[in-house]
Design a protein around this motif. Structure first.
Motif, PDB file in Angstrom:
ATOM      1  N   ALA A  46       0.833  -1.204   0.000  1.00 12.05           N
ATOM      2  CA  ALA A  46       0.000   0.000   0.000  1.00 12.05           C
ATOM      3  C   ALA A  46       0.865   1.250   0.000  1.00 12.05           C
ATOM      4  O   ALA A  46       1.849   1.354   0.750  1.00 12.05           O
ATOM      5  CB  ALA A  46      -0.910  -0.003   1.219  1.00 12.05           C
ATOM      6  N   LEU A  47       0.497   2.203  -0.856  1.00 11.27           N
ATOM      7  CA  LEU A  47       1.196   3.490  -0.881  1.00 11.27           C
ATOM      8  C   LEU A  47       0.636   4.411   0.191  1.00 11.27           C
ATOM      9  O   LEU A  47      -0.530   4.327   0.569  1.00 11.27           O
ATOM     10  CB  LEU A  47       1.034   4.150  -2.256  1.00 11.27           C
ATOM     11  CG  LEU A  47       1.757   3.513  -3.438  1.00 11.27           C
ATOM     12  CD1 LEU A  47       1.531   4.353  -4.689  1.00 11.27           C
ATOM     13  CD2 LEU A  47       3.247   3.370  -3.171  1.00 11.27           C
ATOM     14  N   ASP A  48       1.487   5.324   0.654  1.00 12.16           N
ATOM     15  CA  ASP A  48       1.074   6.335   1.617  1.00 12.16           C
ATOM     16  C   ASP A  48       0.313   7.434   0.875  1.00 12.16           C
ATOM     17  O   ASP A  48       0.875   8.120   0.017  1.00 12.16           O
ATOM     18  CB  ASP A  48       2.310   6.917   2.298  1.00 12.16           C
ATOM     19  CG  ASP A  48       1.975   8.009   3.307  1.00 12.16           C
ATOM     20  OD1 ASP A  48       0.766   8.209   3.596  1.00 12.16           O
ATOM     21  OD2 ASP A  48       2.912   8.678   3.777  1.00 12.16           O
ATOM     22  N   LEU A  49      -0.964   7.591   1.177  1.00 13.01           N
ATOM     23  CA  LEU A  49      -1.808   8.592   0.522  1.00 13.01           C
ATOM     24  C   LEU A  49      -2.072   9.799   1.418  1.00 13.01           C
ATOM     25  O   LEU A  49      -2.886  10.658   1.070  1.00 13.01           O
ATOM     26  CB  LEU A  49      -3.144   7.960   0.109  1.00 13.01           C
ATOM     27  CG  LEU A  49      -3.072   6.697  -0.753  1.00 13.01           C
ATOM     28  CD1 LEU A  49      -4.484   6.203  -1.086  1.00 13.01           C
ATOM     29  CD2 LEU A  49      -2.272   6.935  -2.027  1.00 13.01           C
ATOM     30  N   SER A  50      -1.376   9.883   2.525  1.00 14.97           N
ATOM     31  CA  SER A  50      -1.687  10.921   3.521  1.00 14.97           C
ATOM     32  C   SER A  50      -1.371  12.331   3.044  1.00 14.97           C
ATOM     33  O   SER A  50      -1.924  13.301   3.585  1.00 14.97           O
ATOM     34  CB  SER A  50      -0.929  10.638   4.822  1.00 14.97           C
ATOM     35  OG  SER A  50       0.476  10.719   4.626  1.00 14.97           O
ATOM     36  N   LYS A  51      -0.506  12.472   2.041  1.00  5.77           N
ATOM     37  CA  LYS A  51      -0.141  13.805   1.558  1.00  5.77           C
ATOM     38  C   LYS A  51      -0.851  14.193   0.263  1.00  5.77           C
ATOM     39  O   LYS A  51      -0.519  15.213  -0.350  1.00  5.77           O
ATOM     40  CB  LYS A  51       1.377  13.886   1.379  1.00  5.77           C
ATOM     41  CG  LYS A  51       2.136  13.738   2.689  1.00  5.77           C
ATOM     42  CD  LYS A  51       3.636  13.876   2.495  1.00  5.77           C
ATOM     43  CE  LYS A  51       4.373  13.725   3.835  1.00  5.77           C
ATOM     44  NZ  LYS A  51       5.843  13.832   3.653  1.00  5.77           N
ATOM     45  N   ARG A  52      -1.831  13.391  -0.148  1.00  2.00           N
ATOM     46  CA  ARG A  52      -2.601  13.753  -1.340  1.00  2.00           C
ATOM     47  C   ARG A  52      -3.358  15.058  -1.075  1.00  2.00           C
ATOM     48  O   ARG A  52      -3.965  15.240  -0.012  1.00  2.00           O
ATOM     49  CB  ARG A  52      -3.597  12.642  -1.695  1.00  2.00           C
ATOM     50  CG  ARG A  52      -2.956  11.326  -2.117  1.00  2.00           C
ATOM     51  CD  ARG A  52      -2.195  11.468  -3.425  1.00  2.00           C
ATOM     52  NE  ARG A  52      -1.933  10.183  -4.034  1.00  2.00           N
ATOM     53  CZ  ARG A  52      -0.723   9.632  -4.176  1.00  2.00           C
ATOM     54  NH1 ARG A  52       0.349  10.266  -3.714  1.00  2.00           N
ATOM     55  NH2 ARG A  52      -0.599   8.465  -4.779  1.00  2.00           N
ATOM     56  N   ILE A  53      -3.344  15.956  -2.047  1.00  2.00           N
ATOM     57  CA  ILE A  53      -4.016  17.239  -1.857  1.00  2.00           C
ATOM     58  C   ILE A  53      -5.530  17.064  -1.897  1.00  2.00           C
ATOM     59  O   ILE A  53      -6.046  16.118  -2.507  1.00  2.00           O
ATOM     60  CB  ILE A  53      -3.584  18.275  -2.911  1.00  2.00           C
ATOM     61  CG1 ILE A  53      -3.984  17.811  -4.327  1.00  2.00           C
ATOM     62  CG2 ILE A  53      -2.083  18.544  -2.838  1.00  2.00           C
ATOM     63  CD1 ILE A  53      -3.801  18.884  -5.377  1.00  2.00           C
TER      64      ILE A  53
END
Length: 371
Positions: free
Chosen positions: A289-296
């Motif tokens: 799983a990729l880290d999506l926490s910084k998606r705008i």
């Protein structure tokens, strides 16, 4: 009663054609061994407002032509021998100083409804060879209920334009779409299933550029697709998309990323304010799983007075939110259209074809199983 009579007549008519030994209504062959040597000639011969699905088989060959399927040529299947050997290609640009309208510039333009495409490569040679802009379309699928399977759609900028209607439907499965700049764009509801999204620029591009109006129900859905590039894909970096106009909607579900997606994920500015630019279960090439926490989730545009207008858009879906996105919810519409049935090869078989040395059943849409 009238519709029932037409349906019975249609079934009888098609059955009579098959009984005469003709699986397809016409065969296109560049070498002259078919009924036509060009795809457009075969399309032109299809009766307007035909009641049955008209089946056209295209033999291996390169077809240098602009193909146009107008309104009135509904219920038409173009079935190629294979995307690796059936190539419809042109090289016109719809951007830059010598631009022509997309209806004339795209290699293949579809205004009609109920169109099935299988086993064909649609190529804008300018985009593929130059690996540069401006706009050069390979496919403009403007109509409704357009189903695409095991095809290649290849260019660089604005490769594939989807339906113009707010809720027009495109369904694409097991196909490759090549590009770098806004190369899947337009309006309508599009479901892309197990497709390969291939990037031909190292950095600085965007995959989607939708312009969905508020009336559009779902927008673009990518499910179980792979994002990749030639060579070492991890060296290629691209943003998922940018909002072209209106209130775009795009979700990426269960995506496998062989390329690199920047942490922000999306471009915050074009001419629209998205309502949903989101992901669920995005993975790297190893399935982690990729880290999506910084998606705008903040986007902006400028109004006519030069003021900045901001919006907040959904950027990551919960499991429950992701469950809402199904083929039935996105594609069925008011008429219960099920594009997956089009590629069920044993349903109502009407004949057999030899494919890669094996017999394959051909269904009522002209489709047959691909390896």
């Amino acid at each position: 009663m009238k519709s029932l009579i037409l349906s019975i007549w249609c079934l009888f008519s098609c059955t009579m054609t098959i009984a005469q030994g003709n699986i397809y209504h016409a065969v296109v062959a560049a070498d002259g061994s078919g009924d036509y040597t060009s795809v457009q000639a075969a399309i032109d011969a299809v009766p307007d407002n035909n009641l049955c699905q008209n089946l056209i088989y295209i033999k291996a060959g390169t077809y240098q032509e602009h193909v146009f399927i107008p309104i009135g040529k509904n219920r038409l299947s173009l079935i190629g021998e294979g995307a690796d050997c059936v190539i419809i290609t042109d090289n016109k640009k719809s951007g830059g100083p010598d631009a022509i309208p997309v209806d004339k510039g795209a290699t293949v333009v579809i205004h009609a409804n109920d169109i099935t495409l299988q086993g064909i490569s649609f190529v804008n040679a300018y985009g593929v060879e130059a690996e540069d802009g401006p706009q050069a379309l390979a496919l403009y699928a403007k109509g409704d209920r357009i189903a695409i399977d095991h095809c290649n759609i290849l260019s660089y900028q604005d490769t594939y334009r989807t339906s113009e209607a707010d809720n027009g439907r495109n369904y694409v499965s097991h196909s490759t779409i090549l590009g770098a700049v806004d190369f899947i764009y337009g309006n309508g509801n599009a479901w892309l299933e197990q497709c390969t999204i291939k990037i031909n620029r190292k950095s600085g591009g965007w995959i989607v550029a939708p312009k969905h109006r508020p009336e559009t129900r779902w927008g673009y859905v990518f499910n179980r697709c792979t994002l990749t590039a030639e060579g070492n894909p991890s060296e290629t970096s691209i943003l998922l998309g940018r909002p072209w106009h209106h209130q775009p909607q795009t979700v990426f579900l269960n995506t496998r990323c062989e390329i690199t997606i920047p942490a922000e994920g999306w471009c915050p500015h074009m001419n629209g304010l998205p309502s949903v630019f989101a992901e669920y279960n995005t993975m790297d090439s190893a399935g982690n799983a990729l880290d999506l926490s910084k998606r705008i989730n903040r986007y902006y545009r400028f109004n006519e007075q030069g003021d900045t207008i901001w919006c907040t858009a959904k950027n990551v879906l919960t499991p429950k939110e992701a469950e809402r996105y199904t083929v039935s919810s996105v594609m069925y519409g008011d008429d219960q259209w099920n594009p997956q049935q089009i590629f069920v090869y044993t349903e109502r078989p009407i004949g057999e074809m030899m494919v890669n040395g094996k017999k394959k059943a051909v269904n009522q849409y002209g489709c047959f199983e691909r390896e």
